[in-house]
Enzyme design. Sequence first.
Site, PDB file in Angstrom:
ATOM      1  N   ASP A 183       2.529   2.537   2.356  1.00 45.18           N
ATOM      2  CA  ASP A 183       3.821   2.288   3.025  1.00 45.18           C
ATOM      3  C   ASP A 183       4.863   1.869   1.990  1.00 45.18           C
ATOM      4  O   ASP A 183       5.978   2.414   1.920  1.00 45.18           O
ATOM      5  CB  ASP A 183       3.604   1.181   4.062  1.00 45.18           C
ATOM      6  CG  ASP A 183       4.756   1.009   5.031  1.00 45.18           C
ATOM      7  OD1 ASP A 183       4.711   0.062   5.833  1.00 45.18           O
ATOM      8  OD2 ASP A 183       5.697   1.822   5.004  1.00 45.18           O
TER       9      ASP A 183
ATOM     10  N   GLY B 205       0.798  -1.234   0.000  1.00 48.09           N
ATOM     11  CA  GLY B 205       0.000   0.000   0.000  1.00 48.09           C
ATOM     12  C   GLY B 205       0.825   1.275   0.000  1.00 48.09           C
ATOM     13  O   GLY B 205       1.880   1.346  -0.636  1.00 48.09           O
TER      14      GLY B 205
HETATM   15  N1  APR Z   1      -0.781   7.819  -2.119  1.00 47.06           N
HETATM   16  C1  APR Z   1      -1.876   8.050  -1.330  1.00 47.06           C
HETATM   17  N2  APR Z   1      -2.651   7.060  -0.840  1.00 47.06           N
HETATM   18  C2  APR Z   1      -2.312   5.795  -1.177  1.00 47.06           C
HETATM   19  C3  APR Z   1      -1.184   5.469  -1.981  1.00 47.06           C
HETATM   20  C4  APR Z   1      -0.412   6.555  -2.456  1.00 47.06           C
HETATM   21  N3  APR Z   1       0.675   6.364  -3.225  1.00 47.06           N
HETATM   22  N4  APR Z   1      -1.131   4.106  -2.110  1.00 47.06           N
HETATM   23  C5  APR Z   1      -2.188   3.608  -1.431  1.00 47.06           C
HETATM   24  N5  APR Z   1      -2.905   4.609  -0.876  1.00 47.06           N
HETATM   25  C6  APR Z   1      -4.142   4.554  -0.085  1.00 47.06           C
HETATM   26  C7  APR Z   1      -4.970   3.309  -0.185  1.00 47.06           C
HETATM   27  O1  APR Z   1      -5.700   3.287  -1.417  1.00 47.06           O
HETATM   28  C8  APR Z   1      -5.874   3.507   1.019  1.00 47.06           C
HETATM   29  O2  APR Z   1      -6.919   4.404   0.711  1.00 47.06           O
HETATM   30  O3  APR Z   1      -3.795   4.608   1.297  1.00 47.06           O
HETATM   31  C9  APR Z   1      -4.933   4.179   2.035  1.00 47.06           C
HETATM   32  C10 APR Z   1      -4.442   3.269   3.154  1.00 47.06           C
HETATM   33  O4  APR Z   1      -4.302   1.945   2.651  1.00 47.06           O
HETATM   34  P1  APR Z   1      -3.014   1.023   3.026  1.00 47.06           P
HETATM   35  O5  APR Z   1      -1.822   1.568   2.354  1.00 47.06           O
HETATM   36  O6  APR Z   1      -3.414  -0.392   2.766  1.00 47.06           O
HETATM   37  O7  APR Z   1      -2.820   1.259   4.586  1.00 47.06           O
HETATM   38  P2  APR Z   1      -3.627   0.666   5.837  1.00 47.06           P
HETATM   39  O8  APR Z   1      -5.024   0.279   5.509  1.00 47.06           O
HETATM   40  O9  APR Z   1      -3.383   1.654   6.947  1.00 47.06           O
HETATM   41  O10 APR Z   1      -2.851  -0.687   6.160  1.00 47.06           O
HETATM   42  C11 APR Z   1      -1.531  -0.589   6.624  1.00 47.06           C
HETATM   43  O11 APR Z   1      -0.683  -2.033   4.946  1.00 47.06           O
HETATM   44  O12 APR Z   1       0.937  -1.462   3.470  1.00 47.06           O
HETATM   45  C12 APR Z   1       0.712  -2.112   4.639  1.00 47.06           C
HETATM   46  O13 APR Z   1       2.764  -1.881   5.846  1.00 47.06           O
HETATM   47  C13 APR Z   1       1.412  -1.453   5.795  1.00 47.06           C
HETATM   48  O14 APR Z   1       0.934  -3.249   7.270  1.00 47.06           O
HETATM   49  C14 APR Z   1       0.574  -1.924   6.930  1.00 47.06           C
HETATM   50  C15 APR Z   1      -0.832  -1.887   6.353  1.00 47.06           C
END
Ligand code: APR
Length: 172
Positions: free
Chosen positions: A34, A32
Amino acid sequence: MAKIEIVLGDITKSQVDAIVNAANTSLLGGGGVDGAIHRAAGPALLAACRPLNGCATGEAKLTPGFRLPAKYVVHTPGPIWRGGQHHERTLLANSYRNSLTLAAAHGCQTVAFPSISTGVYHFPLELAAEIALRTLQETAATTAKSVQLIQIVCFDDQTKKAYEIALAALSA
Ligand code: APR
């Protein structure tokens, strides 16, 4: 009083003082947003995260932004949604409050947030948006008065719509 904006985009491109990373408690990267932030910042970000020894859910830790346009990254693990009976609402509010407060403490005037916990962590989107905006407004008026602009950077239209509706409800 900080201006709150809802924008559609990729937070790794945000031209702000600090971007917030929806991390996990290891702070060692993931998928995601991260994963996107680590890819854009380069390997120095992981090297800077290792000595931090992780981060508890709802807490926040700051690193430089390295190759990102943003000067800093504020890493915060949001809560995993487990049905709503495990303090998820409070923990999500803590992530927003602690991240904005930490960014302000480092002199950041512009801060960009992703939609924390609404991806892999399955937090219901509308509820998350309401908690996020209410908490950011409260924090901007108390422990982060120096912040001038807060952006919620949404990665898709559905997320953007949910935050626009929540922002409108806040101002109503
Ligand atoms: N810019 C902005 N938002 C983004 C981007 C980006 N480049 N990529 C993804 N997103 C959005 C997703 O579409 C979602 O709406 O960020 C939001 C949060 O989603 P996740 O990244 O899956 O985060 P979260 O739900 O908090 O889960 C965290 O996921 O990636 C892993 O290491 C992380 O274990 C942790 C978990």
